[in-house]
Motif scaffolding. Sequence first.
Motif, short mmCIF file in Angstrom:
data_model
loop_
_atom_site.label_atom_id
_atom_site.label_comp_id
_atom_site.label_asym_id
_atom_site.label_seq_id
_atom_site.Cartn_x
_atom_site.Cartn_y
_atom_site.Cartn_z
N UNK A 22 53.76 -2.41 -32.58
CA UNK A 22 54.64 -2.36 -33.74
C UNK A 22 55.81 -1.43 -33.44
N UNK A 23 56.86 -1.60 -34.21
CA UNK A 23 58.01 -0.69 -34.10
C UNK A 23 58.27 -0.10 -35.47
N UNK A 24 58.74 1.11 -35.43
CA UNK A 24 59.06 1.83 -36.67
C UNK A 24 60.45 1.38 -37.13
N UNK A 25 60.54 0.90 -38.36
CA UNK A 25 61.81 0.39 -38.87
C UNK A 25 62.25 1.08 -40.16
N UNK A 26 61.44 1.97 -40.70
CA UNK A 26 61.72 2.59 -41.98
C UNK A 26 61.98 4.09 -41.83
N UNK A 27 62.88 4.65 -42.63
CA UNK A 27 63.02 6.11 -42.66
C UNK A 27 61.77 6.73 -43.25
N UNK A 28 61.52 7.99 -42.90
CA UNK A 28 60.30 8.66 -43.34
C UNK A 28 60.61 10.08 -43.79
N UNK A 29 59.95 10.50 -44.86
CA UNK A 29 59.94 11.91 -45.25
C UNK A 29 58.61 12.48 -44.79
N UNK A 30 58.68 13.57 -44.03
CA UNK A 30 57.48 14.23 -43.52
C UNK A 30 57.29 15.53 -44.27
N UNK A 31 56.11 15.73 -44.84
CA UNK A 31 55.73 16.98 -45.49
C UNK A 31 54.82 17.71 -44.51
N UNK A 32 55.31 18.81 -43.92
CA UNK A 32 54.60 19.48 -42.83
C UNK A 32 54.41 20.95 -43.17
N UNK A 33 53.16 21.41 -43.10
CA UNK A 33 52.85 22.81 -43.36
C UNK A 33 53.62 23.71 -42.41
#
Length: 88
Positions: A22-33
């Motif tokens: 698969x390929x990543x096609x969407x923007x992402x919000x990452x919540x990271x400690x």
Amino acid sequence: MKSNFTGTGDIRLINVLGDEKVTREEPTLFFISDMGICYADPQMDIDTRHTHDALVVNVKQIKEMTQNSDEWLIPVIIPRKPKKFNKN
């Protein structure tokens, strides 16, 4: 939206079945400690890799991206997951 409450390791972007690529096609919000909220999209220079059942990104890649360009980071306090759970 994806989260990581340890501040290290991989984040699963897309779960897959079998040998599907698969390929990543969407923007992402990452919540990271210990970091905050990070924005990333497929056009940014972030390495992903396939495991046997997912497309993943390492938290280190996201940290490096925000160090080079902090406009993609909203620094907020996101607590780390406790190492031991106390039932009391």
